[in-house]
Write a protein that holds these residues in place. Structure first.
Motif, PDB file in Angstrom:
ATOM      1  N   THR A 200       0.853  -1.190   0.000  1.00  0.00           N
ATOM      2  CA  THR A 200       0.000   0.000   0.000  1.00  0.00           C
ATOM      3  C   THR A 200       0.888   1.237   0.000  1.00  0.00           C
ATOM      4  O   THR A 200       2.105   1.143   0.073  1.00  0.00           O
ATOM      5  N   SER A 201       0.261   2.372  -0.045  1.00  0.00           N
ATOM      6  CA  SER A 201       1.034   3.609  -0.015  1.00  0.00           C
ATOM      7  C   SER A 201       1.455   3.988   1.406  1.00  0.00           C
ATOM      8  O   SER A 201       2.150   4.980   1.596  1.00  0.00           O
ATOM      9  N   VAL A 202       1.054   3.203   2.395  1.00  0.00           N
ATOM     10  CA  VAL A 202       1.445   3.451   3.774  1.00  0.00           C
ATOM     11  C   VAL A 202       2.947   3.229   3.904  1.00  0.00           C
ATOM     12  O   VAL A 202       3.474   2.223   3.455  1.00  0.00           O
ATOM     13  N   GLU A 203       3.621   4.195   4.493  1.00  0.00           N
ATOM     14  CA  GLU A 203       5.047   4.053   4.755  1.00  0.00           C
ATOM     15  C   GLU A 203       5.252   4.153   6.258  1.00  0.00           C
ATOM     16  O   GLU A 203       4.897   5.150   6.876  1.00  0.00           O
ATOM     17  N   MET A 204       5.818   3.094   6.829  1.00  0.00           N
ATOM     18  CA  MET A 204       6.036   3.048   8.269  1.00  0.00           C
ATOM     19  C   MET A 204       7.501   3.298   8.574  1.00  0.00           C
ATOM     20  O   MET A 204       8.371   2.737   7.922  1.00  0.00           O
ATOM     21  N   SER A 205       7.745   4.112   9.565  1.00  0.00           N
ATOM     22  CA  SER A 205       9.114   4.252  10.044  1.00  0.00           C
ATOM     23  C   SER A 205       9.467   2.965  10.784  1.00  0.00           C
ATOM     24  O   SER A 205       8.592   2.196  11.195  1.00  0.00           O
ATOM     25  N   ALA A 206      10.739   2.739  10.965  1.00  0.00           N
ATOM     26  CA  ALA A 206      11.192   1.524  11.652  1.00  0.00           C
ATOM     27  C   ALA A 206      10.591   1.440  13.054  1.00  0.00           C
ATOM     28  O   ALA A 206      10.061   0.408  13.459  1.00  0.00           O
ATOM     29  N   GLY A 207      10.641   2.546  13.786  1.00  0.00           N
ATOM     30  CA  GLY A 207      10.113   2.559  15.145  1.00  0.00           C
ATOM     31  C   GLY A 207       8.626   2.290  15.206  1.00  0.00           C
ATOM     32  O   GLY A 207       8.154   1.564  16.076  1.00  0.00           O
ATOM     33  N   PHE A 208       7.888   2.882  14.270  1.00  0.00           N
ATOM     34  CA  PHE A 208       6.442   2.669  14.274  1.00  0.00           C
ATOM     35  C   PHE A 208       6.105   1.220  13.963  1.00  0.00           C
ATOM     36  O   PHE A 208       5.225   0.633  14.598  1.00  0.00           O
ATOM     37  N   ALA A 209       6.774   0.625  12.984  1.00  0.00           N
ATOM     38  CA  ALA A 209       6.492  -0.764  12.609  1.00  0.00           C
ATOM     39  C   ALA A 209       6.767  -1.708  13.775  1.00  0.00           C
ATOM     40  O   ALA A 209       5.960  -2.594  14.068  1.00  0.00           O
ATOM     41  N   VAL A 210       7.890  -1.505  14.434  1.00  0.00           N
ATOM     42  CA  VAL A 210       8.215  -2.342  15.592  1.00  0.00           C
ATOM     43  C   VAL A 210       7.185  -2.113  16.691  1.00  0.00           C
ATOM     44  O   VAL A 210       6.649  -3.065  17.267  1.00  0.00           O
ATOM     45  N   GLY A 211       6.879  -0.857  16.979  1.00  0.00           N
ATOM     46  CA  GLY A 211       5.882  -0.546  17.995  1.00  0.00           C
ATOM     47  C   GLY A 211       4.517  -1.117  17.675  1.00  0.00           C
ATOM     48  O   GLY A 211       3.817  -1.611  18.562  1.00  0.00           O
ATOM     49  N   PHE A 212       4.128  -1.090  16.401  1.00  0.00           N
ATOM     50  CA  PHE A 212       2.845  -1.648  15.968  1.00  0.00           C
ATOM     51  C   PHE A 212       2.759  -3.124  16.320  1.00  0.00           C
ATOM     52  O   PHE A 212       1.764  -3.584  16.886  1.00  0.00           O
ATOM     53  N   VAL A 213       3.792  -3.879  16.002  1.00  0.00           N
ATOM     54  CA  VAL A 213       3.789  -5.316  16.284  1.00  0.00           C
ATOM     55  C   VAL A 213       3.777  -5.561  17.790  1.00  0.00           C
ATOM     56  O   VAL A 213       2.998  -6.385  18.284  1.00  0.00           O
ATOM     57  N   VAL A 214       4.606  -4.835  18.534  1.00  0.00           N
ATOM     58  CA  VAL A 214       4.695  -5.024  19.985  1.00  0.00           C
ATOM     59  C   VAL A 214       3.374  -4.667  20.662  1.00  0.00           C
ATOM     60  O   VAL A 214       2.825  -5.451  21.448  1.00  0.00           O
ATOM     61  N   VAL A 215       2.842  -3.493  20.355  1.00  0.00           N
ATOM     62  CA  VAL A 215       1.619  -3.032  21.021  1.00  0.00           C
ATOM     63  C   VAL A 215       0.417  -3.901  20.640  1.00  0.00           C
ATOM     64  O   VAL A 215      -0.416  -4.219  21.496  1.00  0.00           O
ATOM     65  N   THR A 216       0.342  -4.319  19.395  1.00  0.00           N
ATOM     66  CA  THR A 216      -0.765  -5.196  18.982  1.00  0.00           C
ATOM     67  C   THR A 216      -0.727  -6.508  19.754  1.00  0.00           C
ATOM     68  O   THR A 216      -1.762  -7.006  20.225  1.00  0.00           O
ATOM     69  N   THR A 217       0.452  -7.080  19.888  1.00  0.00           N
ATOM     70  CA  THR A 217       0.583  -8.336  20.627  1.00  0.00           C
ATOM     71  C   THR A 217       0.217  -8.144  22.096  1.00  0.00           C
ATOM     72  O   THR A 217      -0.533  -8.938  22.672  1.00  0.00           O
ATOM     73  N   MET A 218       0.723  -7.077  22.707  1.00  0.00           N
ATOM     74  CA  MET A 218       0.428  -6.835  24.122  1.00  0.00           C
ATOM     75  C   MET A 218      -1.044  -6.512  24.345  1.00  0.00           C
ATOM     76  O   MET A 218      -1.648  -6.983  25.316  1.00  0.00           O
TER      77      MET A 218
ATOM     78  N   PHE B 132      10.834  -0.831  -0.633  1.00  0.00           N
ATOM     79  CA  PHE B 132      10.482  -2.091  -1.257  1.00  0.00           C
ATOM     80  C   PHE B 132       9.520  -1.858  -2.418  1.00  0.00           C
ATOM     81  O   PHE B 132       8.629  -1.076  -2.345  1.00  0.00           O
ATOM     82  N   ARG B 133       9.748  -2.582  -3.453  1.00  0.00           N
ATOM     83  CA  ARG B 133       8.851  -2.516  -4.604  1.00  0.00           C
ATOM     84  C   ARG B 133       8.401  -3.915  -4.947  1.00  0.00           C
ATOM     85  O   ARG B 133       9.212  -4.826  -5.012  1.00  0.00           O
ATOM     86  N   ILE B 134       7.137  -4.058  -5.154  1.00  0.00           N
ATOM     87  CA  ILE B 134       6.605  -5.346  -5.582  1.00  0.00           C
ATOM     88  C   ILE B 134       7.105  -5.610  -6.992  1.00  0.00           C
ATOM     89  O   ILE B 134       7.472  -4.702  -7.707  1.00  0.00           O
ATOM     90  N   ARG B 135       7.110  -6.867  -7.365  1.00  0.00           N
ATOM     91  CA  ARG B 135       7.476  -7.233  -8.722  1.00  0.00           C
ATOM     92  C   ARG B 135       6.862  -6.232  -9.681  1.00  0.00           C
ATOM     93  O   ARG B 135       5.707  -5.875  -9.569  1.00  0.00           O
ATOM     94  N   ARG B 136       7.577  -5.764 -10.613  1.00  0.00           N
ATOM     95  CA  ARG B 136       7.168  -4.769 -11.614  1.00  0.00           C
ATOM     96  C   ARG B 136       6.816  -3.418 -10.973  1.00  0.00           C
ATOM     97  O   ARG B 136       6.223  -2.570 -11.615  1.00  0.00           O
TER      98      ARG B 136
END
Length: 192
Positions: free
Chosen positions: A111-129, A184-188
């Motif tokens: 998608t066009s969503v771009e996550m910073s490294a900190g946000f992506a890590v925080g998203f996974v951690v907070v969702t799990t908790m 990251f770019r999807i194929r093509r």
């Protein structure tokens, strides 16, 4: 932050391994239904549906998340099948972390969503908790209203929350360590 382009540069190999792993999830769902375990059947179906979503939207079976992410979703199913006790509890939180990781990777990659490294890590951690906390409340309510004994001691509850937090941190760290790189770019180069 993004997922390295090289990870999906050969869509056929990645997709082939990914689809095999999706087959494992489908078999696990059937096995869980036969064992009268709808929770794990639901997890396997949800993980499989999430992993197959990019291919469905792109109408191209080669457009998939990296197979390693799908493998992480298969891991709790495998752990649950061969282990018992506390390992099953950890597998439950690993399953939640795997779903959060799948969502984070798909949002970042497709998608066009771009996550910073900190946000992506925080998203996974907070969702799990958050899921672990919600599950503890559900267990408490079941114990009070239905007379079950899910929460045997306060210590057991605290250890569950500790294990969930550690699992979330490990999954978030995995996301950062493994997938951090050039955009990251999807194929093509297409986006969904």
């Amino acid at each position: 932050m993004g997922i390295r382009a090289s990870m999906l540069s050969d869509g056929r190999e990645n997709a082939a391994v990914g689809w095999v792993l999706l087959g494992v999830l489908a078999l696990a769902a059937v096995g869980s239904l036969l064992d009268a375990d709808p929770l794990w059947a639901g997890f396997a179906l949800a993980a499989g549906a999430l992993a197959a979503l990019p291919a469905a939207f792109a109408r191209d079976p080669e457009v998939m998340v990296p197979w390693e992410v799908v493998a992480l979703a298969v891991l709790p199913v495998a752990l649950r099948a061969v282990a018992g006790g506390r390992v099953v509890q950890v597998a439950t939180y690993l399953a939640v972390a795997a779903l959060a990781l799948l969502v984070a990777v798909e949002l970042d990659a497709f998608t066009s969503v771009e996550m910073s490294a900190g946000f992506a890590v925080g998203f996974v951690v907070v969702t799990t908790m958050a899921t672990a906390g919600t599950w503890a409340v559900v267990q408490f309510a079941a114990d009070r209203l239905l007379g079950t004994a899910f929460l045997t001691t306060p210590d057991a509850l605290m250890w569950d929350l500790v294990f969930a937090s550690l699992t979330g941190v490990l999954a978030g760290g995995l996301f950062e360590a493994y997938f951090h790189g050039e955009p990251f770019r999807i194929r093509r180069g297409e986006r969904l």
